[in-house]
Design a protein around this motif. Structure first.
Motif, short mmCIF file in Angstrom:
data_model
loop_
_atom_site.label_atom_id
_atom_site.label_comp_id
_atom_site.label_asym_id
_atom_site.label_seq_id
_atom_site.Cartn_x
_atom_site.Cartn_y
_atom_site.Cartn_z
N GLY A 1 1.05 -1.80 0.23
CA GLY A 1 -0.19 0.01 0.33
C GLY A 1 0.87 1.63 -0.48
O GLY A 1 1.79 0.93 -0.39
N ALA A 2 1.15 1.81 1.08
CA ALA A 2 1.36 3.25 0.47
C ALA A 2 2.66 3.59 1.61
O ALA A 2 3.58 4.15 0.82
CB ALA A 2 1.23 4.56 1.76
N ALA A 3 3.18 2.55 2.53
CA ALA A 3 4.31 1.85 2.46
C ALA A 3 5.10 1.77 2.04
O ALA A 3 6.41 2.33 0.95
CB ALA A 3 4.03 1.01 4.03
N ASP A 4 4.61 0.57 0.44
CA ASP A 4 5.68 0.52 -0.57
C ASP A 4 5.75 1.47 -1.78
O ASP A 4 6.82 1.85 -2.03
CB ASP A 4 4.84 -0.89 -1.29
N ALA A 5 4.71 2.17 -1.71
CA ALA A 5 4.77 3.33 -2.52
C ALA A 5 5.78 3.74 -2.42
O ALA A 5 6.57 4.47 -2.73
CB ALA A 5 3.61 3.78 -2.63
N THR A 6 5.60 4.18 -0.81
CA THR A 6 7.05 4.85 -0.29
C THR A 6 8.37 4.72 -0.39
O THR A 6 9.24 5.03 -0.89
CB THR A 6 6.81 5.74 1.35
N LEU A 7 8.48 3.72 0.17
CA LEU A 7 9.86 3.32 0.47
C LEU A 7 10.77 2.25 -0.70
O LEU A 7 11.28 2.61 -0.94
CB LEU A 7 9.79 1.95 1.32
N CYS A 8 9.29 2.11 -1.87
CA CYS A 8 10.18 1.44 -3.03
C CYS A 8 9.58 1.99 -4.27
O CYS A 8 10.48 1.60 -4.92
CB CYS A 8 9.53 -0.16 -2.85
N GLN A 9 8.39 1.97 -4.79
CA GLN A 9 8.05 2.28 -5.94
C GLN A 9 8.36 3.41 -6.38
O GLN A 9 9.07 4.12 -7.34
CB GLN A 9 6.42 1.85 -5.71
N THR A 10 8.44 4.90 -5.24
CA THR A 10 8.37 6.56 -5.67
C THR A 10 10.54 6.31 -6.08
O THR A 10 10.40 6.57 -6.98
CB THR A 10 8.64 7.11 -4.77
N LEU A 55 5.98 11.62 -4.40
CA LEU A 55 5.92 11.11 -3.01
C LEU A 55 4.27 11.53 -3.21
O LEU A 55 3.43 10.34 -3.13
CB LEU A 55 6.66 11.50 -2.27
N ALA A 56 4.47 12.91 -3.00
CA ALA A 56 2.78 13.19 -2.90
C ALA A 56 1.65 12.46 -3.98
O ALA A 56 1.08 12.41 -3.15
CB ALA A 56 3.12 14.72 -2.62
N PRO A 57 2.26 12.17 -4.99
CA PRO A 57 0.79 12.16 -6.21
C PRO A 57 0.85 10.46 -5.52
O PRO A 57 -0.49 9.99 -6.00
CB PRO A 57 1.98 12.57 -7.31
N THR A 58 2.01 9.78 -5.85
CA THR A 58 1.92 9.03 -5.27
C THR A 58 1.29 7.81 -3.95
O THR A 58 0.62 7.55 -4.34
CB THR A 58 3.28 8.19 -5.51
N ILE A 59 1.33 8.76 -3.09
CA ILE A 59 0.35 8.22 -1.97
C ILE A 59 -1.25 8.24 -2.92
O ILE A 59 -1.60 7.94 -1.86
CB ILE A 59 0.82 9.46 -0.89
N ALA A 60 -1.09 9.86 -3.10
CA ALA A 60 -2.98 10.25 -3.20
C ALA A 60 -3.64 8.66 -4.12
O ALA A 60 -4.25 8.83 -3.90
CB ALA A 60 -2.97 11.37 -4.00
N LYS A 61 -2.35 8.87 -5.56
CA LYS A 61 -2.64 7.66 -5.83
C LYS A 61 -2.58 6.18 -5.45
O LYS A 61 -4.43 5.83 -5.41
CB LYS A 61 -1.87 7.37 -7.27
#
Length: 88
Positions: A1-10, A55-61
């Motif tokens: 989820g959001a942790a994955d987006a924050t630490l890996c995907q972005t 990061l902000a747009p990724t977390i929003a998505k």
């Protein structure tokens, strides 16, 4: 989820986008490989701007998609339970 987006995907998406742009026909050809790209991005932009700039747009998505998924799952579950109770 959001942790994955924050630490890996972005960070990986940031590196990927910069490398694709670099290797484009009119790109600057700055990077010799992934590790060189990581070192150069860190040196040129730092951690926050270089790897977490989007990061902000990724977390929003991710949050929006998760909300839609959970709402849809809840609606479908209730619909299916209602049909089972009626004997359909």
């Amino acid at each position: 989820g959001a942790a994955d987006a924050t630490l890996c995907q972005t960070p990986s998406q940031a590196i990927q986008v910069k490398m694709v742009h670099d290797q484009a026909p009119n790109g600057p050809k700055l990077y010799r490989g992934v590790m060189h790209a990581v070192q150069s991005i860190y040196t040129d932009f730092g951690v926050q701007r270089g790897f977490f700039g989007g990061l902000a747009p990724t977390i929003a998505k991710v949050s929006l998609c998760a909300g839609i998924r959970f709402a849809g799952f809840g609606i479908l579950t209730e619909l299916l339970r209602g049909r089972r109770m009626r004997g359909d």
